[in-house]
Design a protein around this motif. Structure first.
Motif, PDB file in Angstrom:
ATOM      1  N   ASN A 139      -1.248  -1.391 -28.552  1.00 47.06           N
ATOM      2  CA  ASN A 139      -2.403  -2.024 -27.903  1.00 47.06           C
ATOM      3  C   ASN A 139      -3.380  -1.002 -27.323  1.00 47.06           C
ATOM      4  OD1 ASN A 139      -2.193  -5.230 -27.557  1.00 47.06           O
ATOM      5  ND2 ASN A 139      -0.141  -4.372 -27.661  1.00 47.06           N
ATOM      6  N   LYS A 180      -5.374   0.458 -30.104  1.00 45.84           N
ATOM      7  CA  LYS A 180      -6.367  -0.520 -30.578  1.00 45.84           C
ATOM      8  C   LYS A 180      -7.558  -0.548 -29.641  1.00 45.84           C
ATOM      9  CE  LYS A 180      -8.016  -3.977 -33.004  1.00 45.84           C
ATOM     10  NZ  LYS A 180      -8.545  -3.783 -34.383  1.00 45.84           N
ATOM     11  N   ALA A 181      -7.294  -0.547 -28.345  1.00 41.93           N
ATOM     12  CA  ALA A 181      -8.381  -0.528 -27.360  1.00 41.93           C
ATOM     13  C   ALA A 181      -9.236   0.726 -27.529  1.00 41.93           C
ATOM     14  CB  ALA A 181      -7.804  -0.586 -25.949  1.00 41.93           C
ATOM     15  N   ARG A 203      -3.281  -5.612 -22.055  1.00 46.25           N
ATOM     16  CA  ARG A 203      -2.031  -6.083 -22.644  1.00 46.25           C
ATOM     17  C   ARG A 203      -1.090  -4.901 -22.869  1.00 46.25           C
ATOM     18  NH1 ARG A 203      -1.772  -9.718 -28.120  1.00 46.25           N
ATOM     19  NH2 ARG A 203      -2.292  -7.712 -29.103  1.00 46.25           N
ATOM     20  N   ILE A 250      -7.677 -12.324 -26.940  1.00 44.05           N
ATOM     21  CA  ILE A 250      -7.855 -11.644 -28.230  1.00 44.05           C
ATOM     22  C   ILE A 250      -8.051 -12.652 -29.356  1.00 44.05           C
ATOM     23  CG2 ILE A 250      -6.664 -10.200 -29.934  1.00 44.05           C
ATOM     24  CD1 ILE A 250      -5.404  -8.752 -27.432  1.00 44.05           C
ATOM     25  N   PHE A 258      -6.934  -5.719 -25.091  1.00 41.13           N
ATOM     26  CA  PHE A 258      -5.921  -4.871 -25.724  1.00 41.13           C
ATOM     27  C   PHE A 258      -5.400  -3.835 -24.721  1.00 41.13           C
ATOM     28  CE2 PHE A 258      -7.941  -6.351 -29.686  1.00 41.13           C
ATOM     29  CZ  PHE A 258      -6.807  -6.696 -30.412  1.00 41.13           C
ATOM     30  N   TYR A 281      -3.804 -12.456 -22.160  1.00 47.67           N
ATOM     31  CA  TYR A 281      -4.498 -11.402 -22.910  1.00 47.67           C
ATOM     32  C   TYR A 281      -4.490 -11.725 -24.409  1.00 47.67           C
ATOM     33  CZ  TYR A 281      -4.051  -8.627 -18.610  1.00 47.67           C
ATOM     34  OH  TYR A 281      -4.129  -8.176 -17.312  1.00 47.67           O
ATOM     35  N   SER A 282      -3.380 -12.253 -24.872  1.00 51.55           N
ATOM     36  CA  SER A 282      -3.274 -12.617 -26.293  1.00 51.55           C
ATOM     37  C   SER A 282      -4.250 -13.735 -26.627  1.00 51.55           C
ATOM     38  CB  SER A 282      -1.841 -13.048 -26.631  1.00 51.55           C
ATOM     39  OG  SER A 282      -0.935 -11.988 -26.428  1.00 51.55           O
TER      40      SER A 282
END
Length: 204
Positions: free
Chosen positions: A116, A119-120, A100, A87, A97, A83-84
């Motif tokens: 996270n 942020k999403a 994660r 991103i 995000f 996932y990182s």
């Protein structure tokens, strides 16, 4: 196409044919991997996502879906790593995000999970209420535990206060009794002295 209708057999046939025509098709491996993932065949899905990434190392969707495959296997460290990477390749990928955040939640890292998830949300991802409730639950549990501990401390302090007051009361009463006893002894001694003194001066 067929995959959209969840006709996996037809979809798999199409992707297999596409790979026969072009064995270096990153998108064919990606989409076949997604089919495997939907069919709960995580191991095969990961192999296809690996192929897609080997062919196209910047394929963000391949990393995202491989992360989902790892998450399904509860390999949250690898999932978070993928996932990182997603991103890094696409900083606006709200799904990365979100997932994660879920992976961090499953690792009991609630603070990172919330960072996270928020942020999403800012990127436009709709967070299911069920997920929000799950994320809030550890905080609620912590507050309940904190309140319980605080109540225990208050009860202890109240009991300690009561015992201290009792001790002070007992101590003061003891001091009063001791003082009265001393006074009584002094008075008795004084009377005894006065009486003997009186006898000395009585004419015989």
């Amino acid at each position: 196409y067929a995959k959209g209708k969840r006709d996996y057999d037809q979809a798999m046939s199409n992707f297999n044919y596409a790979l026969k025509l072009d064995s270096n098709s990153s998108s064919a491996y990606l989409n076949r991997g997604i089919c495997y993932l939907d069919m709960q065949e995580g191991g095969k899905a990961i192999l296809d996502f690996n192929q897609a990434i080997d062919i196209e190392s910047t394929n963000a969707k391949a990393y995202l879906n491989r992360g989902n495959a790892y998450a399904n296997k509860r390999d949250y460290d690898r999932a978070i790593s993928d996932y990182s990477r997603t991103i890094e390749l696409n900083a606006e990928c709200a799904e990365a995000f979100f997932y994660r955040g879920i992976a961090y939640y499953n690792k009991r890292s609630c603070e990172r999970a919330w960072v996270n998830i928020r942020k999403a949300q800012r990127l436009g991802y709709t967070i299911p209420q069920e997920i929000i409730n799950k994320l809030n639950q550890p905080l609620l549990d912590h507050l309940v535990q904190f309140s319980t501990n605080l109540l225990i401390i208050l009860i202890f302090l109240r009991a300690a206060h009561f015992l201290i007051l009792k001790f002070i009361h007992f101590y003061l009463n003891l001091k009063v009794l001791s003082t009265l006893s001393l006074l009584f002894k002094l008075m008795t001694f004084t009377n005894f002295i006065n009486f003997n003194y009186f006898l000395i001066f009585i004419p015989i």
